[in-house]
Design an enzyme around this catalytic site. Structure first.
Site, PDB file in Angstrom:
ATOM      1  N   ASN A  37     -23.355   8.954  37.141  1.00 35.70           N
ATOM      2  CA  ASN A  37     -22.856  10.085  37.932  1.00 35.70           C
ATOM      3  C   ASN A  37     -23.710  10.337  39.178  1.00 35.70           C
ATOM      4  OD1 ASN A  37     -21.313  12.304  38.546  1.00 35.70           O
ATOM      5  ND2 ASN A  37     -22.032  13.577  36.833  1.00 35.70           N
ATOM      6  N   HIS A 122     -16.534  21.804  25.061  1.00 39.36           N
ATOM      7  CA  HIS A 122     -17.330  22.679  25.924  1.00 39.36           C
ATOM      8  C   HIS A 122     -16.608  23.982  26.208  1.00 39.36           C
ATOM      9  CE1 HIS A 122     -19.949  19.503  28.185  1.00 39.36           C
ATOM     10  NE2 HIS A 122     -19.867  19.238  26.905  1.00 39.36           N
ATOM     11  N   ARG A 147     -19.612  23.891  21.956  1.00 42.77           N
ATOM     12  CA  ARG A 147     -20.794  24.197  22.770  1.00 42.77           C
ATOM     13  C   ARG A 147     -20.467  25.413  23.613  1.00 42.77           C
ATOM     14  NH1 ARG A 147     -23.219  20.785  27.923  1.00 42.77           N
ATOM     15  NH2 ARG A 147     -21.914  22.240  29.069  1.00 42.77           N
ATOM     16  N   TYR A 159     -24.541  25.877  36.172  1.00 38.63           N
ATOM     17  CA  TYR A 159     -24.064  24.557  35.815  1.00 38.63           C
ATOM     18  C   TYR A 159     -23.583  24.564  34.355  1.00 38.63           C
ATOM     19  CZ  TYR A 159     -23.941  19.529  35.236  1.00 38.63           C
ATOM     20  OH  TYR A 159     -23.530  18.246  34.995  1.00 38.63           O
ATOM     21  N   ASP A 221     -26.627  23.906  25.513  1.00 36.44           N
ATOM     22  CA  ASP A 221     -27.352  22.939  26.336  1.00 36.44           C
ATOM     23  C   ASP A 221     -28.285  23.671  27.303  1.00 36.44           C
ATOM     24  OD1 ASP A 221     -28.157  20.820  27.892  1.00 36.44           O
ATOM     25  OD2 ASP A 221     -26.152  19.999  28.205  1.00 36.44           O
ATOM     26  N   HIS A 223     -30.177  22.075  29.546  1.00 34.38           N
ATOM     27  CA  HIS A 223     -30.270  21.278  30.782  1.00 34.38           C
ATOM     28  C   HIS A 223     -31.694  21.144  31.313  1.00 34.38           C
ATOM     29  CE1 HIS A 223     -26.115  20.323  31.256  1.00 34.38           C
ATOM     30  NE2 HIS A 223     -25.757  21.568  31.120  1.00 34.38           N
ATOM     31  N   GLU A 247     -29.892  21.821  22.943  1.00 41.89           N
ATOM     32  CA  GLU A 247     -29.997  20.521  23.609  1.00 41.89           C
ATOM     33  C   GLU A 247     -30.886  20.597  24.855  1.00 41.89           C
ATOM     34  OE1 GLU A 247     -26.125  19.216  24.822  1.00 41.89           O
ATOM     35  OE2 GLU A 247     -26.949  17.779  26.258  1.00 41.89           O
ATOM     36  N   GLU A 273     -29.865  12.519  26.797  1.00 40.69           N
ATOM     37  CA  GLU A 273     -28.777  12.024  27.651  1.00 40.69           C
ATOM     38  C   GLU A 273     -29.285  11.362  28.927  1.00 40.69           C
ATOM     39  OE1 GLU A 273     -26.657  15.787  28.241  1.00 40.69           O
ATOM     40  OE2 GLU A 273     -27.100  15.578  30.368  1.00 40.69           O
ATOM     41  N   ARG A 294     -29.319  11.966  21.646  1.00 40.53           N
ATOM     42  CA  ARG A 294     -28.221  12.314  22.572  1.00 40.53           C
ATOM     43  C   ARG A 294     -27.836  11.200  23.543  1.00 40.53           C
ATOM     44  NH1 ARG A 294     -24.364  14.834  23.376  1.00 40.53           N
ATOM     45  NH2 ARG A 294     -24.715  15.944  25.313  1.00 40.53           N
ATOM     46  N   HIS A 323     -23.760  11.239  23.787  1.00 43.12           N
ATOM     47  CA  HIS A 323     -23.319  11.904  25.009  1.00 43.12           C
ATOM     48  C   HIS A 323     -21.871  11.518  25.312  1.00 43.12           C
ATOM     49  CE1 HIS A 323     -24.452  12.686  29.515  1.00 43.12           C
ATOM     50  NE2 HIS A 323     -24.114  13.803  28.903  1.00 43.12           N
ATOM     51  N   ASP A 327     -18.073  12.315  32.797  1.00 37.14           N
ATOM     52  CA  ASP A 327     -18.581  11.292  33.717  1.00 37.14           C
ATOM     53  C   ASP A 327     -18.935   9.997  32.991  1.00 37.14           C
ATOM     54  OD1 ASP A 327     -20.729  13.595  33.336  1.00 37.14           O
ATOM     55  OD2 ASP A 327     -21.862  11.733  33.483  1.00 37.14           O
ATOM     56  N   GLU A 350     -19.949  14.398  21.273  1.00 36.77           N
ATOM     57  CA  GLU A 350     -19.475  15.259  22.368  1.00 36.77           C
ATOM     58  C   GLU A 350     -18.135  14.720  22.877  1.00 36.77           C
ATOM     59  OE1 GLU A 350     -21.962  15.169  25.834  1.00 36.77           O
ATOM     60  OE2 GLU A 350     -21.188  17.065  26.580  1.00 36.77           O
ATOM     61  N   TRP A 413     -33.390  20.239  35.900  1.00 42.17           N
ATOM     62  CA  TRP A 413     -32.138  20.634  35.255  1.00 42.17           C
ATOM     63  C   TRP A 413     -31.596  19.482  34.441  1.00 42.17           C
ATOM     64  CZ3 TRP A 413     -27.143  18.916  35.711  1.00 42.17           C
ATOM     65  CH2 TRP A 413     -26.920  17.944  36.705  1.00 42.17           C
TER      66      TRP A 413
END
Ligand code: GCO
Ligand code: MG
Length: 413
Positions: A37, A122, A147, A159, A221, A223, A247, A273, A294, A323, A327, A350, A413
């Site tokens: 991504n 999500h 989540r 985000y 999450d 991040h 996470e 991830e 993850r 993960h 993306d 996920e 992040w």
């Protein structure tokens, strides 16, 4: 069975994807996902310029040897670009091997250990009422694990929180909206405040548990935005809400940070991830500092190393939580599902669900029923690629957002 050709395919049906298609001299094709991504074309070049020429005339059946050749043979090891490229080759060769055997890939990995893979979706909302609506919408779609992410008072956007209405927002989530519309394409910048987040989140979980009860598995999450002591504090504060996992609490490079978090909280932890090698996990697994791995098949070098990583985790009783955001292409998603079916130490998968446009290019056969994903019994990994539709979606430059603190400092992040 020799490799006759290998094509690097770039398309943008809703968002950018890089796919490798390998064709053998007897006409079998295999697909592998190489999407990274925001850095897609770097992987496309790595494949086109450096890997594809090495594949022609190689024995397509020699998956382990090809993996070692590309990994050890390059001298330069690891890193997201390299490992996404190797993943695409590895996944495409597994697709070919399974098609040649006339079996779905999970059969070659040892057969099914379960009837389906528990998936989480999500849910998000700019505020708590919107989040509750989004959770309801996910339950109505059949999710049995969710989540939750919300907006934070005082911050404009966060985000992981869908910009549009929460109920429909889960399909598109946040990333495609990040395409810049300015003349010079640059990442969107967001403002972040960890203390405001830490104050707000326990109330969010309180509201969700009050509405939906104790049974529903809930995930969150972080991040990578907290310091170890902040993460320890959050883990403790969330203990009454019985999370399935917290996470990416702290930045991914620092395995030792998880020691401190672990000493303070029994909230289960997941990370990985942004990892791309088993070596990112040696402390985490060996010291049992996490509960879930993850990683993505797409970013960890493919099916071959992911299987080894999950077997290594199994030694320590640590489970998978691969993960699966939008993306990662449907090809990467399907590859994960075959592993989810086969490994004993599966935890959760996920599953954000791709946009309709994406699924016009990538024709999938996996199914989602009663909260469980199944990769289908189609030989191979079960995804086909429609070149004609793909050609109608040319690559569009796009970036993930950048995160800054209120004083302008660039933040993790
Ligand atoms: C997740 C992730 C994603 C990533 C995205 C980056 O848990 O699904 O955090 O949303 O941010 O995949 O490319
Ligand atoms: Mg994440």
């Amino acid at each position: 069975m020799k490799i006759r050709s290998a094509e690097t395919l770039v398309t943008s049906p809703g968002r950018n994807f890089v796919t490798l298609r390998i064709t053998t001299d007897d006409g079998i094709t295999g697909l592998g996902d190489a999407t990274l991504n925001g850095r897609e074309l770097a992987v496309a070049s790595y494949l086109r310029d450096h890997v594809v020429p090495l594949l022609i005339d190689r024995d397509a059946a020699r998956i382990e040897d090809t993996w070692q050749y590309l990994y050890r043979g390059a001298y330069w090891r690891r890193g997201p670009v390299t490992m996404a490229a190797i993943a695409a080759v590895d996944t495409a060769l597994w697709d070919i091997k399974a098609k040649a055997a006339g079996m779905p890939l999970y059969q070659l990995l040892g057969g099914a250990s379960r009837t389906g893979a528990l998936a989480y979706g999500h849910a998000s909302g700019r505020d708590v009422p919107e989040l509750l609506d989004s959770v309801r919408a996910h339950l109505a779609k059949g999710y049995r694990a969710i989540r939750i992410q919300t907006g934070i008072p005082g911050l404009d956007s966060v985000y992981g929180v869908a910009a549009s209405s929460a109920a429909g927002g889960e399909r598109y989530d946040y990333e495609p909206a990040r395409r810049s519309t300015t003349a010079v394409n640059r990442p969107v910048e967001e403002v972040w405040d960890t203390r405001a987040y830490l104050r707000h989140l326990p109330n969010v979980f309180e509201a969700v548990r009050a509405e939906f009860g104790p049974e529903l598995p809930l995930l969150h999450d972080g991040h990578h935005r907290m310091t170890p002591i902040q993460a320890a504090k959050l883990g403790k504060a969330l203990e009454p809400y019985d999370l399935f996992w917290l996470e990416d609490a702290t930045p991914g490079e620092d395995q030792a940070a998880l020691r401190l978090i672990r000493q303070h909280t029994t909230t289960p932890l997941a990370i990985g991830e942004v990892f791309n090698s088993v070596y990112d996990y040696t402390t985490l697994l060996g010291e049992r500092l996490i509960d879930y791995v993850r990683s993505a098949v797409t970013h960890t070098g493919g099916v071959t190393p992911m299987r080894k990583l999950l077997d290594f985790a199994a030694v320590y009783g640590i489970r998978s939580g691969l993960h699966g955001p939008t993306d990662i292409s449907p090809v990467g998603m399907a590859a994960a599902l075959h592993l989810d079916m086969a490994v004993h130490n599966f935890g959760i998968q996920e599953y954000m669900q791709h946009a309709a446009q994406t699924l016009e290019v990538f024709r999938t056969s996996y199914t989602f029923t009663d909260g469980l994903l199944h990769p289908s019994d189609t030989p191979g990994i079960g995804v086909t690629y429609d070149d004609d539709v793909a050609a109608t979606f040319p690559y569009e430059p796009a970036y993930l957002p950048v995160n800054r603190l209120k004083d302008g400092t660039v933040h993790d992040w």
